[in-house]
Design a protein around this motif. Structure first.
Motif: not given
Ligand SMILES: Nc1ncnc2c1ncn2[C@@H]1O[C@H](COP(=O)(O)OP(=O)(O)O)[C@@H](O)[C@H]1O
Ligand SMILES: [Mg+2]
Length: 280
Positions: A14-22, A27-29, A50-59, A202-204, A234-236
Protein backbone atom coordinates in the motif's frame (compact mmCIF):
# COMPACT_ATOMS: atom_id res chain seq x y z
CA UNK A 1 -8.01 -8.39 -4.90
CA UNK A 2 -4.89 -10.59 -5.19
CA UNK A 3 -4.47 -10.97 -1.40
CA UNK A 4 -6.17 -14.38 -1.21
CA UNK A 5 -4.21 -15.83 -4.11
CA UNK A 6 -0.89 -15.05 -2.39
CA UNK A 7 -2.19 -15.70 1.13
CA UNK A 8 -1.72 -12.09 2.29
CA UNK A 9 -3.73 -10.71 5.21
CA UNK A 10 -3.65 -7.34 3.42
CA UNK A 11 -1.95 -5.73 0.45
CA UNK A 12 1.76 -5.60 1.34
CA UNK A 13 2.61 -2.59 -0.83
CA UNK A 14 0.00 0.00 0.00
CA UNK A 15 1.24 3.52 -0.59
CA UNK A 16 0.03 4.87 2.74
CA UNK A 17 2.64 5.52 5.45
CA UNK A 18 1.54 2.68 7.75
CA UNK A 19 3.93 2.22 10.67
CA UNK A 20 3.00 -1.46 10.93
CA UNK A 21 5.02 -2.03 7.76
CA UNK A 22 7.92 0.13 8.94
CA UNK A 23 11.20 -1.25 7.67
CA UNK A 24 13.98 -0.07 9.97
CA UNK A 25 16.66 0.50 7.32
CA UNK A 26 19.87 2.13 8.56
CA UNK A 27 18.80 5.47 7.01
CA UNK A 28 15.30 5.48 8.45
CA UNK A 29 16.49 4.31 11.85
CA UNK A 30 19.16 6.99 12.00
CA UNK A 31 16.66 9.70 11.09
CA UNK A 32 14.22 8.36 13.69
CA UNK A 33 16.83 8.15 16.42
CA UNK A 34 18.21 11.61 15.80
CA UNK A 35 14.68 13.02 16.01
CA UNK A 36 14.00 11.12 19.22
CA UNK A 37 17.28 12.31 20.69
CA UNK A 38 16.72 15.97 19.85
CA UNK A 39 13.17 15.86 21.21
CA UNK A 40 13.79 13.89 24.39
CA UNK A 41 16.94 15.86 25.24
CA UNK A 42 15.12 19.13 24.47
CA UNK A 43 17.81 20.18 22.06
CA UNK A 44 15.61 22.34 19.86
CA UNK A 45 15.85 22.09 16.12
CA UNK A 46 15.84 19.15 13.70
CA UNK A 47 15.70 19.18 9.90
CA UNK A 48 15.00 16.02 7.90
CA UNK A 49 15.09 15.98 4.11
CA UNK A 50 14.44 13.29 1.51
CA UNK A 51 13.11 12.96 -2.01
CA UNK A 52 9.38 12.46 -2.58
CA UNK A 53 8.59 8.92 -1.43
CA UNK A 54 11.83 8.44 0.52
CA UNK A 55 9.91 7.75 3.74
CA UNK A 56 9.79 11.06 5.65
CA UNK A 57 6.12 10.84 6.61
CA UNK A 58 6.51 7.15 7.49
CA UNK A 59 9.39 7.97 9.85
CA UNK A 60 7.26 10.73 11.34
CA UNK A 61 4.36 8.31 12.03
CA UNK A 62 6.78 5.88 13.66
CA UNK A 63 8.20 8.72 15.73
CA UNK A 64 4.74 9.65 17.04
CA UNK A 65 4.33 6.08 18.34
CA UNK A 66 7.65 6.24 20.14
CA UNK A 67 7.37 9.55 21.93
CA UNK A 68 7.00 9.57 25.70
CA UNK A 69 3.51 10.02 27.10
CA UNK A 70 4.50 13.39 28.50
CA UNK A 71 5.12 14.78 25.00
CA UNK A 72 2.56 17.11 23.46
CA UNK A 73 2.66 17.22 19.67
CA UNK A 74 1.52 19.79 17.13
CA UNK A 75 1.72 18.13 13.72
CA UNK A 76 1.32 20.43 10.77
CA UNK A 77 0.92 18.90 7.34
CA UNK A 78 -0.42 21.89 5.43
CA UNK A 79 2.59 24.09 4.97
CA UNK A 80 1.01 26.78 2.75
CA UNK A 81 0.55 29.17 5.64
CA UNK A 82 1.06 32.77 6.60
CA UNK A 83 2.89 33.66 9.83
CA UNK A 84 -0.34 34.23 11.72
CA UNK A 85 -1.95 31.09 10.31
CA UNK A 86 1.04 29.08 11.44
CA UNK A 87 0.62 30.29 15.02
CA UNK A 88 -3.12 29.72 14.92
CA UNK A 89 -2.68 26.13 13.68
CA UNK A 90 -0.05 25.42 16.35
CA UNK A 91 -2.46 26.67 19.04
CA UNK A 92 -5.30 24.60 17.62
CA UNK A 93 -3.15 21.47 17.41
CA UNK A 94 -2.14 21.88 21.04
CA UNK A 95 -5.76 22.59 21.99
CA UNK A 96 -4.90 25.94 23.48
CA UNK A 97 -7.87 28.25 23.75
CA UNK A 98 -7.36 31.64 22.18
CA UNK A 99 -9.54 34.43 21.00
CA UNK A 100 -8.79 36.05 17.62
CA UNK A 101 -6.26 38.72 18.24
CA UNK A 102 -2.94 39.82 16.90
CA UNK A 103 0.05 37.65 16.16
CA UNK A 104 1.59 38.95 19.36
CA UNK A 105 -1.39 37.77 21.39
CA UNK A 106 -1.23 34.31 19.84
CA UNK A 107 2.45 34.13 20.61
CA UNK A 108 1.94 35.07 24.24
CA UNK A 109 -0.84 32.44 24.61
CA UNK A 110 1.60 29.88 23.28
CA UNK A 111 4.36 31.04 25.57
CA UNK A 112 2.09 30.81 28.59
CA UNK A 113 1.10 27.27 27.63
CA UNK A 114 4.72 26.23 27.14
CA UNK A 115 5.76 27.48 30.56
CA UNK A 116 2.81 25.68 32.11
CA UNK A 117 3.74 22.44 30.34
CA UNK A 118 7.32 22.75 31.54
CA UNK A 119 6.06 23.01 35.10
CA UNK A 120 4.21 19.70 34.55
CA UNK A 121 7.45 18.29 33.17
CA UNK A 122 5.82 17.88 29.76
CA UNK A 123 7.70 18.31 26.51
CA UNK A 124 6.16 20.10 23.50
CA UNK A 125 7.03 19.32 19.88
CA UNK A 126 6.12 21.08 16.69
CA UNK A 127 6.48 18.93 13.56
CA UNK A 128 6.03 20.50 10.13
CA UNK A 129 5.83 18.08 7.20
CA UNK A 130 6.36 19.28 3.59
CA UNK A 131 8.27 22.20 5.11
CA UNK A 132 9.87 23.03 1.74
CA UNK A 133 6.67 25.00 1.05
CA UNK A 134 7.18 27.43 3.94
CA UNK A 135 7.99 30.96 2.83
CA UNK A 136 11.17 32.61 4.19
CA UNK A 137 8.92 34.82 6.36
CA UNK A 138 7.21 31.82 7.93
CA UNK A 139 10.55 30.08 8.40
CA UNK A 140 11.69 33.15 10.26
CA UNK A 141 8.58 32.88 12.45
CA UNK A 142 9.47 29.25 13.16
CA UNK A 143 12.90 30.40 14.25
CA UNK A 144 11.29 32.91 16.61
CA UNK A 145 9.37 30.02 18.18
CA UNK A 146 12.63 28.25 18.77
CA UNK A 147 13.73 31.31 20.77
CA UNK A 148 11.18 30.47 23.40
CA UNK A 149 13.37 29.05 26.08
CA UNK A 150 14.26 29.16 29.71
CA UNK A 151 17.84 29.68 30.84
CA UNK A 152 18.42 25.96 30.64
CA UNK A 153 16.29 24.47 27.92
CA UNK A 154 14.12 24.95 24.89
CA UNK A 155 10.44 25.27 25.61
CA UNK A 156 9.49 23.83 22.24
CA UNK A 157 11.26 21.26 20.07
CA UNK A 158 10.89 21.78 16.34
CA UNK A 159 11.14 19.23 13.53
CA UNK A 160 11.02 20.32 9.90
CA UNK A 161 10.63 17.63 7.27
CA UNK A 162 10.73 18.27 3.57
CA UNK A 163 12.00 17.66 0.08
CA UNK A 164 15.65 18.48 -0.68
CA UNK A 165 14.67 22.07 -1.68
CA UNK A 166 14.17 22.70 2.03
CA UNK A 167 17.92 22.53 2.49
CA UNK A 168 18.59 25.01 -0.33
CA UNK A 169 15.90 27.27 1.13
CA UNK A 170 17.75 27.29 4.43
CA UNK A 171 20.94 28.31 2.61
CA UNK A 172 19.37 31.75 2.09
CA UNK A 173 21.72 34.26 3.80
CA UNK A 174 18.68 35.88 5.43
CA UNK A 175 18.11 32.64 7.31
CA UNK A 176 21.66 32.40 8.62
CA UNK A 177 20.45 32.63 12.23
CA UNK A 178 18.00 29.86 11.52
CA UNK A 179 20.72 27.58 10.20
CA UNK A 180 22.83 28.12 13.27
CA UNK A 181 20.01 26.77 15.39
CA UNK A 182 19.78 23.40 13.69
CA UNK A 183 21.20 20.74 16.00
CA UNK A 184 20.43 17.74 13.84
CA UNK A 185 20.28 17.65 10.06
CA UNK A 186 19.54 14.35 8.40
CA UNK A 187 18.95 13.39 4.77
CA UNK A 188 17.05 10.17 4.07
CA UNK A 189 18.84 8.80 1.01
CA UNK A 190 17.25 6.12 -1.17
CA UNK A 191 17.78 2.47 -0.23
CA UNK A 192 20.71 0.51 -1.60
CA UNK A 193 20.18 -2.59 -3.74
CA UNK A 194 20.51 -4.91 -0.73
CA UNK A 195 18.20 -2.74 1.36
CA UNK A 196 15.63 -2.65 -1.45
CA UNK A 197 15.54 -6.46 -1.49
CA UNK A 198 15.28 -6.62 2.29
CA UNK A 199 12.55 -3.98 2.20
CA UNK A 200 10.46 -6.00 -0.26
CA UNK A 201 10.92 -9.21 1.78
CA UNK A 202 10.08 -7.37 4.99
CA UNK A 203 6.78 -6.05 3.68
CA UNK A 204 5.84 -9.40 2.14
CA UNK A 205 6.56 -11.20 5.43
CA UNK A 206 4.27 -8.85 7.37
CA UNK A 207 1.39 -9.59 5.00
CA UNK A 208 2.14 -13.33 5.00
CA UNK A 209 4.78 -14.75 7.38
CA UNK A 210 4.88 -17.96 5.33
CA UNK A 211 5.70 -16.15 2.13
CA UNK A 212 8.79 -17.29 0.26
CA UNK A 213 10.54 -15.80 -2.72
CA UNK A 214 7.47 -14.15 -4.21
CA UNK A 215 9.86 -12.25 -6.49
CA UNK A 216 12.75 -13.92 -8.33
CA UNK A 217 16.24 -12.48 -7.70
CA UNK A 218 16.32 -10.86 -11.14
CA UNK A 219 12.85 -9.37 -10.56
CA UNK A 220 14.17 -7.82 -7.32
CA UNK A 221 17.17 -6.43 -9.16
CA UNK A 222 14.93 -4.84 -11.80
CA UNK A 223 12.72 -3.36 -9.05
CA UNK A 224 15.79 -1.69 -7.63
CA UNK A 225 16.91 -0.30 -10.97
CA UNK A 226 13.51 1.13 -11.88
CA UNK A 227 12.81 2.54 -8.41
CA UNK A 228 16.37 3.70 -7.61
CA UNK A 229 15.64 2.56 -4.06
CA UNK A 230 12.76 5.01 -3.44
CA UNK A 231 10.24 3.15 -1.23
CA UNK A 232 7.19 4.77 -2.81
CA UNK A 233 8.27 3.66 -6.29
CA UNK A 234 9.17 0.19 -5.00
CA UNK A 235 5.62 -0.10 -3.60
CA UNK A 236 3.99 1.02 -6.85
CA UNK A 237 6.01 -1.48 -8.87
CA UNK A 238 5.50 -4.39 -6.48
CA UNK A 239 1.77 -3.76 -6.11
CA UNK A 240 1.25 -3.62 -9.89
CA UNK A 241 3.44 -6.70 -10.37
CA UNK A 242 1.42 -8.71 -7.82
CA UNK A 243 -1.81 -7.70 -9.49
CA UNK A 244 -0.43 -8.72 -12.87
CA UNK A 245 0.93 -11.98 -11.41
CA UNK A 246 -2.50 -12.76 -9.97
CA UNK A 247 -4.20 -12.15 -13.31
CA UNK A 248 -1.83 -14.62 -14.97
CA UNK A 249 -1.89 -16.99 -11.98
CA UNK A 250 1.83 -16.78 -11.41
CA UNK A 251 2.92 -17.85 -7.93
CA UNK A 252 6.28 -16.20 -8.47
CA UNK A 253 6.90 -12.84 -10.11
CA UNK A 254 9.72 -12.88 -12.63
CA UNK A 255 11.68 -10.08 -14.25
CA UNK A 256 9.44 -9.99 -17.34
CA UNK A 257 6.47 -9.00 -15.20
CA UNK A 258 8.51 -6.16 -13.70
CA UNK A 259 9.55 -4.89 -17.14
CA UNK A 260 5.92 -5.08 -18.25
CA UNK A 261 4.43 -3.13 -15.34
CA UNK A 262 7.28 -0.61 -15.44
CA UNK A 263 6.50 0.04 -19.10
CA UNK A 264 2.79 0.43 -18.39
CA UNK A 265 3.53 2.90 -15.65
CA UNK A 266 6.15 4.75 -17.61
CA UNK A 267 9.04 3.99 -15.26
CA UNK A 268 12.37 4.55 -16.89
CA UNK A 269 15.06 1.99 -16.61
CA UNK A 270 18.21 3.62 -15.42
CA UNK A 271 21.08 1.18 -15.56
CA UNK A 272 23.11 1.98 -12.47
CA UNK A 273 26.18 -0.12 -13.15
CA UNK A 274 27.68 0.47 -16.54
CA UNK A 275 29.33 -2.67 -17.87
CA UNK A 276 32.88 -1.99 -19.00
CA UNK A 277 34.34 -4.76 -21.16
CA UNK A 278 37.62 -6.24 -19.91
CA UNK A 279 39.34 -5.57 -23.19
CA UNK A 280 38.40 -3.46 -26.15
N1 LIG B 1 11.14 2.65 6.20
C1 LIG B 1 9.99 2.31 5.56
N2 LIG B 1 9.36 1.18 5.90
C2 LIG B 1 8.20 0.82 5.29
N3 LIG B 1 7.62 1.53 4.33
C3 LIG B 1 8.20 2.68 3.94
C4 LIG B 1 9.42 3.13 4.53
N4 LIG B 1 9.76 4.29 3.96
C5 LIG B 1 8.81 4.55 3.05
N5 LIG B 1 7.87 3.59 3.03
C6 LIG B 1 6.69 3.52 2.15
O1 LIG B 1 6.94 4.32 1.00
C7 LIG B 1 5.83 5.16 0.71
C8 LIG B 1 6.26 6.61 0.68
O2 LIG B 1 6.70 6.99 1.96
P1 LIG B 1 6.39 8.43 2.60
O3 LIG B 1 6.75 8.33 4.02
O4 LIG B 1 5.01 8.85 2.25
O5 LIG B 1 7.46 9.31 1.81
P2 LIG B 1 7.70 10.88 1.86
O6 LIG B 1 6.93 11.42 3.01
O7 LIG B 1 9.17 11.02 2.02
O8 LIG B 1 7.23 11.40 0.53
C9 LIG B 1 4.77 4.86 1.75
O9 LIG B 1 3.84 4.01 1.16
C10 LIG B 1 5.46 4.09 2.84
O10 LIG B 1 4.64 3.09 3.30
MG1 LIG C 1 5.44 12.84 3.01
Amino acid sequence: MYEKFYGFTERPFNTTPDSKFFFPSAKHTEALNSMLYAINERRGFVVITGEIGAGKTTVCRTLLNKLNVNTRVALITNSHLTQRELLAVVLEELEIEYKGGSKQKLLSSLNEYLIQQLSYDNNVVLIIDEAQNLTPKVLEEVRMLSNLETEKEKLIQIVLMGQPQLKSKLENPKLEQFKQRIVVYHHIAPLTKEETEQYVRHRLAIANPQTQDTFTPSALEAIYKYSRGIPRLINILCDSALLSGYVFEMRQINVDVIHEVAKERDFHYKPLDIQIPDSI
